[in-house]
Write an enzyme that holds these catalytic residues in place. Structure first.
Site, PDB file in Angstrom:
ATOM      1  N   ASP A  34       0.835  -1.206   0.000  1.00  0.00           N
ATOM      2  CA  ASP A  34       0.000   0.000   0.000  1.00  0.00           C
ATOM      3  C   ASP A  34       0.871   1.258   0.000  1.00  0.00           C
ATOM      4  O   ASP A  34       1.664   1.465   0.915  1.00  0.00           O
ATOM      5  CB  ASP A  34      -0.917  -0.014   1.237  1.00  0.00           C
ATOM      6  CG  ASP A  34      -2.109   0.912   1.089  1.00  0.00           C
ATOM      7  OD1 ASP A  34      -1.919   2.076   0.658  1.00  0.00           O
ATOM      8  OD2 ASP A  34      -3.229   0.489   1.393  1.00  0.00           O
ATOM      9  N   SER A  86      -7.408   4.264  -1.020  1.00  0.00           N
ATOM     10  CA  SER A  86      -7.207   2.811  -0.996  1.00  0.00           C
ATOM     11  C   SER A  86      -8.517   2.049  -1.185  1.00  0.00           C
ATOM     12  O   SER A  86      -8.492   0.883  -1.582  1.00  0.00           O
ATOM     13  CB  SER A  86      -6.553   2.385   0.323  1.00  0.00           C
ATOM     14  OG  SER A  86      -5.214   2.790   0.337  1.00  0.00           O
ATOM     15  N   ASP A 137      -9.803  -2.405   7.212  1.00  0.00           N
ATOM     16  CA  ASP A 137      -9.313  -1.297   6.389  1.00  0.00           C
ATOM     17  C   ASP A 137      -9.644  -1.550   4.913  1.00  0.00           C
ATOM     18  O   ASP A 137     -10.073  -2.639   4.521  1.00  0.00           O
ATOM     19  CB  ASP A 137      -7.805  -1.135   6.602  1.00  0.00           C
ATOM     20  CG  ASP A 137      -7.302   0.233   6.158  1.00  0.00           C
ATOM     21  OD1 ASP A 137      -8.112   1.080   5.754  1.00  0.00           O
ATOM     22  OD2 ASP A 137      -6.073   0.451   6.219  1.00  0.00           O
ATOM     23  N   GLU A 274      -1.204  -7.939   2.373  1.00  0.00           N
ATOM     24  CA  GLU A 274      -0.924  -6.510   2.226  1.00  0.00           C
ATOM     25  C   GLU A 274       0.119  -6.030   3.222  1.00  0.00           C
ATOM     26  O   GLU A 274      -0.043  -6.173   4.434  1.00  0.00           O
ATOM     27  CB  GLU A 274      -2.210  -5.689   2.446  1.00  0.00           C
ATOM     28  CG  GLU A 274      -1.966  -4.204   2.197  1.00  0.00           C
ATOM     29  CD  GLU A 274      -3.018  -3.283   2.801  1.00  0.00           C
ATOM     30  OE1 GLU A 274      -3.171  -2.168   2.294  1.00  0.00           O
ATOM     31  OE2 GLU A 274      -3.693  -3.662   3.778  1.00  0.00           O
ATOM     32  N   ASP A 279       2.183   2.885   3.263  1.00  0.00           N
ATOM     33  CA  ASP A 279       1.299   4.034   3.047  1.00  0.00           C
ATOM     34  C   ASP A 279       1.336   5.009   4.231  1.00  0.00           C
ATOM     35  O   ASP A 279       1.387   6.222   4.049  1.00  0.00           O
ATOM     36  CB  ASP A 279      -0.129   3.512   2.832  1.00  0.00           C
ATOM     37  CG  ASP A 279      -1.139   4.629   2.662  1.00  0.00           C
ATOM     38  OD1 ASP A 279      -0.982   5.427   1.729  1.00  0.00           O
ATOM     39  OD2 ASP A 279      -2.092   4.695   3.469  1.00  0.00           O
ATOM     40  N   HIS A 283       2.343   8.898   4.280  1.00  0.00           N
ATOM     41  CA  HIS A 283       1.531   9.995   4.850  1.00  0.00           C
ATOM     42  C   HIS A 283       2.329  10.755   5.910  1.00  0.00           C
ATOM     43  O   HIS A 283       2.203  11.959   6.037  1.00  0.00           O
ATOM     44  CB  HIS A 283       0.258   9.444   5.496  1.00  0.00           C
ATOM     45  CG  HIS A 283      -0.794   9.021   4.516  1.00  0.00           C
ATOM     46  ND1 HIS A 283      -1.489   9.911   3.743  1.00  0.00           N
ATOM     47  CD2 HIS A 283      -1.282   7.801   4.191  1.00  0.00           C
ATOM     48  CE1 HIS A 283      -2.368   9.262   2.976  1.00  0.00           C
ATOM     49  NE2 HIS A 283      -2.254   7.971   3.236  1.00  0.00           N
ATOM     50  N   HIS A 323      -1.486   2.413  -5.016  1.00  0.00           N
ATOM     51  CA  HIS A 323      -1.209   3.798  -5.428  1.00  0.00           C
ATOM     52  C   HIS A 323       0.105   4.193  -4.786  1.00  0.00           C
ATOM     53  O   HIS A 323       0.614   3.473  -3.922  1.00  0.00           O
ATOM     54  CB  HIS A 323      -2.319   4.759  -4.949  1.00  0.00           C
ATOM     55  CG  HIS A 323      -2.592   4.640  -3.474  1.00  0.00           C
ATOM     56  ND1 HIS A 323      -1.746   5.174  -2.521  1.00  0.00           N
ATOM     57  CD2 HIS A 323      -3.566   3.983  -2.787  1.00  0.00           C
ATOM     58  CE1 HIS A 323      -2.219   4.866  -1.316  1.00  0.00           C
ATOM     59  NE2 HIS A 323      -3.313   4.134  -1.443  1.00  0.00           N
ATOM     60  N   HIS A 427      -1.879  10.873  -1.106  1.00  0.00           N
ATOM     61  CA  HIS A 427      -1.582   9.963  -2.218  1.00  0.00           C
ATOM     62  C   HIS A 427      -1.240  10.781  -3.459  1.00  0.00           C
ATOM     63  O   HIS A 427      -1.525  11.964  -3.510  1.00  0.00           O
ATOM     64  CB  HIS A 427      -2.814   9.102  -2.533  1.00  0.00           C
ATOM     65  CG  HIS A 427      -3.229   8.234  -1.400  1.00  0.00           C
ATOM     66  ND1 HIS A 427      -4.309   7.407  -1.455  1.00  0.00           N
ATOM     67  CD2 HIS A 427      -2.696   8.057  -0.167  1.00  0.00           C
ATOM     68  CE1 HIS A 427      -4.434   6.757  -0.315  1.00  0.00           C
ATOM     69  NE2 HIS A 427      -3.470   7.139   0.494  1.00  0.00           N
TER      70      HIS A 427
END
Ligand SMILES: *[C@@H]1O[C@H](CO)[C@@H](O)[C@H](O)[C@H]1NC(C)=O
Ligand SMILES: *[C@@H]1O[C@H](CO)[C@@H](O)[C@H](O)[C@H]1NC(C)=O
Ligand SMILES: *[C@@H]1O[C@H](CO)[C@@H](O)[C@H](O)[C@H]1NC(C)=O
Ligand SMILES: *[C@@H]1O[C@H](CO)[C@@H](O)[C@H](O)[C@H]1NC(C)=O
Ligand SMILES: [Zn+2]
Length: 496
Positions: A34, A86, A137, A274, A279, A283, A323, A427
């Site tokens: 992710d 996501s 999630d 995952e 991710d 962030h 992404h 993202h």
């Protein structure tokens, strides 16, 4: 930072006996990193290369475990923006249809649409979802549930366990990851449920194995299995507490059970694994956590490659990202530089760091007072920075104990010193890499593909029919707000 090791804990896997092989058996391992884009891969590769060669630039032999398996790239836009979240990305990769950001397993009109995992389940395959984010999630959810909003965790949790499933049964036989919050009663600490149901208790009564500790995870040897280990997402790999299993441990457990079950009945399996917190590092703009999570993801593939020999039939392994997050740049000009800046970035800065900004922030907030001395010590002890500047120290003081402010102050210092730049805290629209191994069918994934093509290719490989599933579930109510209103008026409906 220490390199994660790829030593497997479950040696028992080596004992899986040779059962009569179903030559037709096909298995799919879909691995999603992710938020991981191309620059993140370069950052991790150079990080290891620098460590292994002491910065000898002429030695460029080091490759990431997936480097030889790269086949192309994936385009990620959603149905309503160039930059996906996501939920829309997961939905595209699970169902083959683009949807709105925030929507999970539903089309642009909010109707439930089938996923490749659901189709696999209905075809009699064994199915699993593993993540180090939380199990309700968006990425795991897109394969497993149908909700107009990704944020209705209580609704998603009930669907995960099949208590409120579109199919009438749980789609995934094995679900392991973070996030017990929507599974425990409202009155319990760390709950995010609107009611007092104890879903884990109910699951146990319905025959699920429930794992809340590493010991319970180790002991689990059958499906259905639900393992949930933290209130929400799990800690970054380099910060994992002793109570938290790593992504590797969770993936190995799921694979151990899937291999056992499919060896017994000759049916194949579908698993989505995952690495969900690259991710978060994006962030947070935290290069240290980013590298450790990316290498964690890579090491899971080292283990998968070892395990392939023990799996009956053919196993297609596809790895990609939903992404990019943060769009990091390797090489930045600082205000102090000459016009162009230097042509370099400095992986050695990351090598000296021992923890994420998030971890340092948690440690500092445990103290009654954050003085300059404490800060200087934290820079040294956690970030490997021996000589913090006045500006760097001031940034920590100015954060006044705010958790994100504190974490930012350390992440900015490390990023600047390593000359790693970030375009955004969100993202981005950038394409992401696609890897494939285990089958000649990998040729199909070559080139630049749309994220919706991914499940379609897997569907064809496994000879499934996702449209059939969509047809079957089209009347399922995917609006949690409506259901909650109705349930509040009539508690009985809640227990259907
Ligand atoms: C290059 O690095 C590899 C490890 O990645 C090491 O085995 C090898 O000895 C190094 N060679 C040189 C010339 O430094
Ligand atoms: C769900 O239904 C409610 C009430 O009918 C509506 O206000 C809302 O927009 C719908 N969608 C979502 C995502 O909750
Ligand atoms: C993460 O690690 C900390 C220790 O730093 C621990 O207290 C916590 O329970 C762990 N889990 C989460 C989700 O923070
Ligand atoms: C899809 O549904 C049709 C009609 O119900 C059925 O004939 C067909 O076998 C189904 N295909 C799969 C792969 O389930
Ligand atoms: Zn994100």
């Amino acid at each position: 930072m220490k390199l994660p090791t790829s030593i497997g804990l479950f040696c028992a896997l080596a004992l899986v006996s040779a059962q009569p092989t179903n030559k037709e058996q096909k298995n799919v391992i879909l691995s999603i990193s992710d938020g991981l884009g191309l620059p993140g891969l370069t950052m991790s590769r150079e990080y290891v290369r620098n460590l292994e060669t002491n910065g000898n630039f002429l030695n460029y032999t080091y490759q990431l475990p997936l480097d030889d398996d790269m086949v192309g790239s994936l385009r990620t836009s959603s149905a309503n923006t160039y930059i996906t979240d996501s939920a829309a990305a997961g939905t595209a990769m699970a169902t083959g249809k683009k949807t709105l950001n925030n929507a999970l397993g539903v089309d642009v009109d909010g109707n439930a649409i089938g996923s490749v995992l659901e189709a696999a389940k209905l075809a009699g395959m064994h199915t699993a979802l593993v993540t180090n984010s939380y199990v309700s999630d968006a990425t795991p959810g897109a394969f497993n549930v149908h909700s107009q909003s990704r944020d209705d965790y209580w609704f998603i949790a009930e669907q995960i366990l099949g208590f409120r499933g579109a199919l009438g049964i749980p789609a995934a036989d094995i679900v392991i990851g973070g996030g017990y919050c929507p599974f425990i009663p409202k009155s319990a600490e760390g709950s995010c449920r609107p009611d007092d149901r104890d879903l884990l208790q109910e699951a146990q009564e319905k025959g699920w194995t429930v794992a809340r500790t590493i010991e319970e995870l180790n002991e689990a040897d059958s499906a259905p299995l639900i393992g949930v280990f933290d209130e929400k997402a799990m800690n970054y790999t380099l910060d994992l507490s002793e109570d938290e299993p790593s992504l590797m441990q969770m993936a190995e457990k799921a694979l151990e059970i899937l291999i056992k079950l499919s060896n017994e009945d000759g049916k194949g399996f579908f698993i989505m694994v995952e690495e969900g917190i690259i991710d978060y590092a994006g962030h947070d703009n935290d290069p240290v956590a980013h590298v450790s999570s990316t290498l964690n993801h890579m090491n899971v593939h080292v283990r998968i490659k070892e395990l392939l020999k023990q799996i009956n039939g053919e196993t297609l392994v596809v790895a990609t990202s939903d992404h990019d997050t943060g769009q990091l740049g390797l090489g930045t000009s600082l205000p102090t530089d000459a016009e162009l800046g230097e042509y370099q970035w400095k992986p050695e800065v990351l090598a000296n760091a021992k923890h994420s900004g998030d971890y340092i922030s948690k440690r500092l907030r445990e103290l009654t007072e954050i003085t300059s001395d404490v800060i200087i010590d934290a820079f040294k002890q956690y970030s490997g920075i021996e000589d913090p500047t006045e500006e760097e120290i001031k940034r920590v003081l100015d954060a006044e104990g705010s958790s994100s402010g504190l974490s930012d102050a350390f992440n900015i210092a490390v990023s600047n010193r390593a000359r790693v730049g970030w375009t955004t805290r969100a993202h981005t629209a950038a394409d992401v890499p696609v890897y494939c191994y285990g089958s000649k069918y990998c040729d199909q994934f070559k080139g630049s593909i749309e994220n919706t093509e991914l499940p379609q290719l897997i569907e064809d490989y496994l000879k499934l029919d996702i449209n059939n599933v969509s047809e079957m579930i089209k009347d399922f109510n995917t609006n949690a707000t409506e259901i909650l209103g109705r349930d509040t008026n009539d508690r009985d409906v809640n227990h259907q």
